[in-house]
Design a protein around this motif. Structure first.
Motif, PDB file in Angstrom:
ATOM      1  N   ASP A  60      -3.319  -0.435  -8.640  1.00  0.00           N
ATOM      2  CA  ASP A  60      -4.692   0.793  -8.327  1.00  0.00           C
ATOM      3  C   ASP A  60      -3.764   2.549  -8.699  1.00  0.00           C
ATOM      4  N   LEU A  83      -1.322  -1.388  -4.787  1.00  0.00           N
ATOM      5  CA  LEU A  83      -1.824   0.387  -4.889  1.00  0.00           C
ATOM      6  C   LEU A  83      -0.783   1.570  -4.248  1.00  0.00           C
ATOM      7  N   ARG A 110      -0.060   4.066  -1.326  1.00  0.00           N
ATOM      8  CA  ARG A 110      -1.344   5.180  -1.749  1.00  0.00           C
ATOM      9  C   ARG A 110      -1.269   6.541  -0.803  1.00  0.00           C
ATOM     10  N   HIS A 150      -0.162  -7.401  -4.961  1.00  0.00           N
ATOM     11  CA  HIS A 150      -1.330  -5.677  -4.567  1.00  0.00           C
ATOM     12  C   HIS A 150      -0.394  -4.788  -4.422  1.00  0.00           C
ATOM     13  N   ASP A 159       0.650  -1.254   0.650  1.00  0.00           N
ATOM     14  CA  ASP A 159      -0.265   0.112  -0.185  1.00  0.00           C
ATOM     15  C   ASP A 159       0.936   1.637  -0.396  1.00  0.00           C
TER      16      ASP A 159
END
Length: 172
Positions: A81, A57, A39, A55, A37
């Motif tokens: 993302d 982000l 973000r 995954h 992550d």
């Protein structure tokens, strides 16, 4: 589960998150991968990513481009993302478009360009091989070309019919 099993799982999770990039947070997944992550970290470039990232982000950063091949060392990457970044949509972003097209085509509509002016606000999916695809309208060169060909063919047929009529008349 015995205590040694719990300790083994904790050790595996700690090892998996050991390679986590400094500005990001990582969480080990039960499927032997990482949830990375990044973000809202004001990133201007991609950090060094662990090869077992599943995954990723990267939303809400200051990313403008992605180097070609950036995600190739991440064979397990399933989710990416990259929304809410000021993407500079030119030839250097074709790699990202192609990667998303192959693995997450629905994201191509959500990723928007911030520059250059011709691309501002447009979805990344409109970026062609190395330029912008303009939406086809009735006045597009392709359709106009077809109409010209049909007109020339019709004119040719009319002339041919006229010649056949003239040559079919009996000679005196």
């Amino acid at each position: 589960m015995p205590a040694w099993g719990t300790l083994l799982l904790l050790w595996v999770a700690a090892e998996a998150t050991r390679d986590c990039p400094a500005p990001c947070t990582c969480r080990a997944l039960e499927t032997m991968g990482l949830w990375v992550d990044c973000r809202g970290r004001e990133l201007v470039a991609l950090p060094a990513l662990p090869p077992h990232t599943r995954h990723l982000l990267l939303a809400n950063n200051s990313l403008r481009s992605v180097p070609p091949g950036a995600f190739d060392p991440l064979p397990r990457l399933q989710t990416l993302d990259v929304t809410q970044n000021p993407w500079h949509c030119d030839c250097s972003l074709v790699y990202l478009r192609l990667w998303l097209e192959d693995r997450a085509p629905e994201a191509l509509q959500q990723v928007r360009c911030a520059s250059p002016d011709v691309a501002k606000g447009r979805p990344l999916r409109q970026l062609g091989g190395c330029g912008w695809r303009v939406r086809t309208s009735w006045a597009s060169p392709g359709l106009l070309w077809h109409l010209v060909l049909v007109a020339v063919a019709a004119l040719g047929l009319a002339l041919l019919a006229g010649l056949l009529c003239v040559s079919a008349e009996p000679l005196p």
